[in-house]
Scaffold this active site. Structure first.
Site, short mmCIF file in Angstrom:
data_model
loop_
_atom_site.label_atom_id
_atom_site.label_comp_id
_atom_site.label_asym_id
_atom_site.label_seq_id
_atom_site.Cartn_x
_atom_site.Cartn_y
_atom_site.Cartn_z
N GLU A 271 0.83 -1.21 0.00
CA GLU A 271 0.00 0.00 0.00
C GLU A 271 0.87 1.27 0.00
O GLU A 271 2.02 1.25 0.43
CB GLU A 271 -0.88 0.04 1.26
CG GLU A 271 -1.86 -1.09 1.37
CD GLU A 271 -1.22 -2.43 1.66
OE1 GLU A 271 -0.20 -2.46 2.38
OE2 GLU A 271 -1.70 -3.45 1.14
N SER B 23 -4.22 -11.74 1.16
CA SER B 23 -4.80 -13.09 1.11
C SER B 23 -5.96 -13.18 2.09
O SER B 23 -6.48 -12.18 2.56
CB SER B 23 -3.73 -14.13 1.45
OG SER B 23 -3.35 -14.02 2.81
I1 8IG Z 1 4.19 -10.15 4.53
O1 8IG Z 1 2.44 -4.46 4.43
C1 8IG Z 1 3.08 -8.60 3.99
N1 8IG Z 1 2.09 -8.77 3.16
N2 8IG Z 1 -0.87 -5.61 1.51
N3 8IG Z 1 0.81 -5.02 2.99
C2 8IG Z 1 0.16 -5.96 2.25
N4 8IG Z 1 0.53 -7.23 2.22
C3 8IG Z 1 1.56 -7.57 2.99
C4 8IG Z 1 2.26 -6.68 3.78
C5 8IG Z 1 1.86 -5.32 3.76
N5 8IG Z 1 3.23 -7.35 4.40
#
Ligand code: 8IG
Length: 278
Positions: free
Chosen positions: A199, A218
Site C-alpha cells: 500500500e 490473502s
Molecule cells: I508479509 O504491508 C506482507 N504482506 N498488503 N501489505 C500488504 N501485504 C503484505 C504486507 C503489507 N506485508
C-alpha cells in the site's frame, strides 16, 4: 486455414466444486487417509509449523493434485502434507502454499485449496498469513488473531445468488481456544488488498479509518469460501512489517522473509498447540 489455440489447462472451465471433489479423491488415495479433520494454510513465515504438529503420513507436491498450481512466491512451499496430530486421533491437511489473487488466475484457484479441504472431510480451517501491521506496538514477529475482515478486493469467491452470512466468520470458539494457549494474543481486523504492490501510506491510513489493524493480500476470499463450505475458521496473522507510513522505513520482501524466519519457532509452537486443542 485457421489455427485454434488450445491451452493445456483443462481445469479452468471445470465446476469448482467438482474439481475440489476430484482433488479430495486424489488426496484420499495418495495419503491413504479417507477423511481429514482439520486443514491449515501456511502463509509467509508459517512454513515451519507443520513439523511440530505430529507425524507426517504423506507429502504430495501440490501441482500433482487436480486444480492446484505451482506457488508463485519465493519462501512459499509447494506441498500438501497429511499429518497425524500428536496426542489425538485427528488428521490434518497442511497446505504449504496458496494461490494469490494477484497471480491473475481469477478467484476460483485462490479458494480451491479451501474447497478441497472441505471436500476432504475437514470441519475446521486455520488460515495463516504474513501481513503489515497498523499498530506501532506490534513489532515484526507479532502473531495476531483475526477477529474480522474487510475485503477490499472488489470480488467474491461465490458466484450467483449465494447469500452467505459472515457474522462470526472468524469463530469466537476457536479464538477462545487460541487464548487458552496464549492469553496475551492480540486480535485485529484484517484488510485484504489485491496487491501485489504494498500500500501507499495514504492507503494504509484509509484502511485504519475503515477499521483495519492488519493489511495483506490473502485470507478474506478463502475465509468466505470456507464459510460457504461449512468450515469453522480460525485466522492468525504474523505481522512481518509495520504497514507503509506507520514507520519511517520502506518495505522490502527480504525484510518480510527475515521477520518470518525470526518468529518461526515461536509461532510454529503456538500454531501446533492450538491445532492439538481444536
Ligand atoms: I508479509 O504491508 C506482507 N504482506 N498488503 N501489505 C500488504 N501485504 C503484505 C504486507 C503489507 N506485508
Amino acid at each position: 486455414m485457421t489455427t485454434t489455440h488450445v491451452t493445456e489447462d483443462t481445469t479452468a472451465d471445470a465446476d469448482p466444486f467438482d474439481l475440489a471433489q476430484q482433488a479430495a479423491r486424489y488426496i484420499a488415495d495418495a495419503t491413504g487417509i479417507e477423511s481429514h479433520d482439520l486443514a491449515l494454510v501456511l502463509g509467509s513465515g508459517w512454513g515451519g509449523a507443520a513439523e511440530l504438529l505430529g507425524e507426517t503420513v504423506a507429502e504430495l507436491p501440490s501441482h500433482d493434485i487436480p486444480g492446484f498450481s505451482k506457488p508463485a512466491v519465493h519462501g512459499h512451499v509447494g506441498t500438501l502434507r497429511s499429518i497425524k496430530i500428536t496426542g489425538t486421533t485427528k488428521h490434518a491437511l497442511v497446505l504449504g502454499s496458496r494461490t494469490h489473487l494477484y497471480e491473475g488466475k481469477g478467484v476460483r484457484p485462490v479458494v480451491h485449496g479451501v474447497r478441497t479441504a472441505a471436500a476432504a472431510g475437514c470441519s475446521t480451517l486455520i488460515l495463516t498469513n504474513g501481513c503489515g501491521g497498523l499498530d506501532p506496538a506490534w513489532a515484526p514477529g507479532t502473531p495476531v488473531l483475526i477477529r474480522d475482515h474487510i475485503n477490499l478486493t472488489a470480488t467474491s469467491p461465490l458466484e450467483g445468488a449465494t447469500f452467505v452470512d459472515l457474522t462470526d466468520l472468524y469463530s469466537q470458539r476457536l479464538r477462545d481456544i487460541a487464548h487458552t494457549i496464549d492469553s496475551a494474543l492480540p486480535e485485529g481486523v484484517y484488510a485484504q488488498f489485491p496487491g501485489p504492490h504494498y500500500e501507499t501510506p495514504a492507503e494504509v491510513k484509509m484502511a485504519g479509518v475503515l477499521g483495519a489493524d492488519l493489511v495483506g493480500m490473502s485470507t478474506t476470499l478463502e475465509a468466505i469460501a470456507a464459510r460457504h463450505a461449512g468450515l469453522e475458521i480460525l485466522g492468525i496473522s504474523l505481522v512481518t512489517n509495520l504497514a507503509a507510513g506507520i514507520s519511517e522505513q520502506a518495505l522490502s520482501h527480504e525484510e518480510v522473509i527475515e521477520a518470518g524466519q525470526a518468529a518461526g519457532p515461536r509461532i510454529s509452537r503456538l500454531l501446533a498447540d492450538i491445532a492439538k486443542n481444536i
